[in-house]
Design a protein around this motif. Sequence first.
Motif, PDB file in Angstrom:
ATOM      1  N   ILE A 202       0.812  -1.213   0.000  1.00 36.49           N
ATOM      2  CA  ILE A 202       0.000   0.000   0.000  1.00 36.49           C
ATOM      3  C   ILE A 202       0.845   1.262   0.000  1.00 36.49           C
ATOM      4  CG2 ILE A 202      -0.274   0.231   2.514  1.00 36.49           C
ATOM      5  CD1 ILE A 202      -2.996   0.650  -0.245  1.00 36.49           C
ATOM      6  N   THR A 203       2.073   1.193   0.529  1.00 34.13           N
ATOM      7  CA  THR A 203       3.035   2.305   0.496  1.00 34.13           C
ATOM      8  C   THR A 203       4.432   1.726   0.318  1.00 34.13           C
ATOM      9  OG1 THR A 203       3.466   2.275   2.885  1.00 34.13           O
ATOM     10  CG2 THR A 203       1.640   3.684   2.110  1.00 34.13           C
ATOM     11  N   PRO A 204       5.390   2.508  -0.133  1.00 30.64           N
ATOM     12  CA  PRO A 204       6.775   2.015  -0.188  1.00 30.64           C
ATOM     13  C   PRO A 204       7.287   1.570   1.179  1.00 30.64           C
ATOM     14  CG  PRO A 204       6.553   3.962  -1.561  1.00 30.64           C
ATOM     15  CD  PRO A 204       5.252   3.818  -0.807  1.00 30.64           C
ATOM     16  N   ASP A 213       4.422  -3.536   7.151  1.00 28.13           N
ATOM     17  CA  ASP A 213       3.390  -3.758   6.144  1.00 28.13           C
ATOM     18  C   ASP A 213       2.010  -3.824   6.799  1.00 28.13           C
ATOM     19  OD1 ASP A 213       2.048  -4.374   3.825  1.00 28.13           O
ATOM     20  OD2 ASP A 213       2.982  -6.329   3.523  1.00 28.13           O
ATOM     21  N   PHE A 214       1.901  -4.624   7.847  1.00 26.62           N
ATOM     22  CA  PHE A 214       0.625  -4.777   8.552  1.00 26.62           C
ATOM     23  C   PHE A 214       0.175  -3.442   9.146  1.00 26.62           C
ATOM     24  CE2 PHE A 214      -2.437  -5.994  11.721  1.00 26.62           C
ATOM     25  CZ  PHE A 214      -3.033  -7.150  11.227  1.00 26.62           C
ATOM     26  N   ALA A 215       1.112  -2.713   9.749  1.00 25.82           N
ATOM     27  CA  ALA A 215       0.778  -1.423  10.354  1.00 25.82           C
ATOM     28  C   ALA A 215       0.395  -0.390   9.301  1.00 25.82           C
ATOM     29  CB  ALA A 215       1.944  -0.911  11.190  1.00 25.82           C
ATOM     30  N   GLU A 216       1.059  -0.425   8.144  1.00 25.32           N
ATOM     31  CA  GLU A 216       0.717   0.504   7.068  1.00 25.32           C
ATOM     32  C   GLU A 216      -0.652   0.188   6.473  1.00 25.32           C
ATOM     33  OE1 GLU A 216       2.820   3.377   5.202  1.00 25.32           O
ATOM     34  OE2 GLU A 216       2.511   3.287   7.369  1.00 25.32           O
ATOM     35  N   MET A 217      -0.978  -1.082   6.346  1.00 28.57           N
ATOM     36  CA  MET A 217      -2.298  -1.455   5.868  1.00 28.57           C
ATOM     37  C   MET A 217      -3.378  -0.968   6.840  1.00 28.57           C
ATOM     38  SD  MET A 217      -2.517  -3.025   2.926  1.00 28.57           S
ATOM     39  CE  MET A 217      -4.128  -3.775   3.115  1.00 28.57           C
ATOM     40  N   THR A 218      -3.149  -1.200   8.120  1.00 25.72           N
ATOM     41  CA  THR A 218      -4.124  -0.794   9.139  1.00 25.72           C
ATOM     42  C   THR A 218      -4.284   0.715   9.174  1.00 25.72           C
ATOM     43  OG1 THR A 218      -3.583  -2.732  10.490  1.00 25.72           O
ATOM     44  CG2 THR A 218      -4.681  -0.895  11.591  1.00 25.72           C
TER      45      THR A 218
END
Length: 280
Positions: A202-204, A213-218
């Motif tokens: 979802i972001t670089p 990754d999990f925290a950026e998705m959330t």
Amino acid sequence: MKKLYITAVLALSLAACNNKESLNPESVIQPRVTAKTPLDTYIYDNFQRPYNIIVTYNYIDADFEMGKYFYPPIEAKVQPMLEIVKKVWIDAYTQVAGQDFIKNIAPRQISLIGGYNVNSDGTITLGFADSGMKITLFNVDQLDTHNHSGTRQYFHTIHHEYCHIINQKKPYSEEYGKITPSGYTSNWYNVKLVDANNAGFITPYSMLNDIEDFAEMTSGMLSMSKTAWDAKVNAISDEKGRAFIRKKEAFVVEYFKSEWNIDIYQLQEVVENQMLSVLQ
């Protein structure tokens, strides 16, 4: 040598006490007395008393790594920032997950820094969570609720760091990291957003590892409405990358429901309403 000297002084002091020599009972070291300000009262009433969260806004060396140029925020920016933190984080989770959720799962300290945290590789850290006990937010001086995209970035940071704390309490499934295992890289900052999306991230920054990754998705889901989120994901041109992100989204939804009994889409809606209430 210093230990020997201190021991000698202590022995002489004890001898003097045993001889009952008269001593001046008043210490030459006086405690520092600081009057409680309206800001301190606000922090106590809204963070410390109800949630046992201490907020620090006066820079403390011991709280941060050396070699960085940090300074305290402008005091006039502190309460506006904390009002946003409370509305889009504490109040939103409380409304969806109940009165005791934040009380039971929260950092014990929030530290505010006025400027950027610039790293040696040129990247900028907007915030971090330290062992589940402290959240630090940087760049507080730049808060401007008329700047909607900039203010939403603070929301993103808050929810990203809190996600780390939640994950430390109850880890997500290891299967999550197997969705796009070959895409993780320490050179994420050299990847363009469109390329990250097409690769299933979802972001670089979400390419650093599965934890980020999990925290950026959330935090991505919680920093925009569901309509905006769906539009963002559906706009990804690579079908495979889009499918990877939807699979990660399903993992996030399942995690919050099974581990915390939280409907993240409901939380997303509440957070968005809270966001709109602070944007000008």
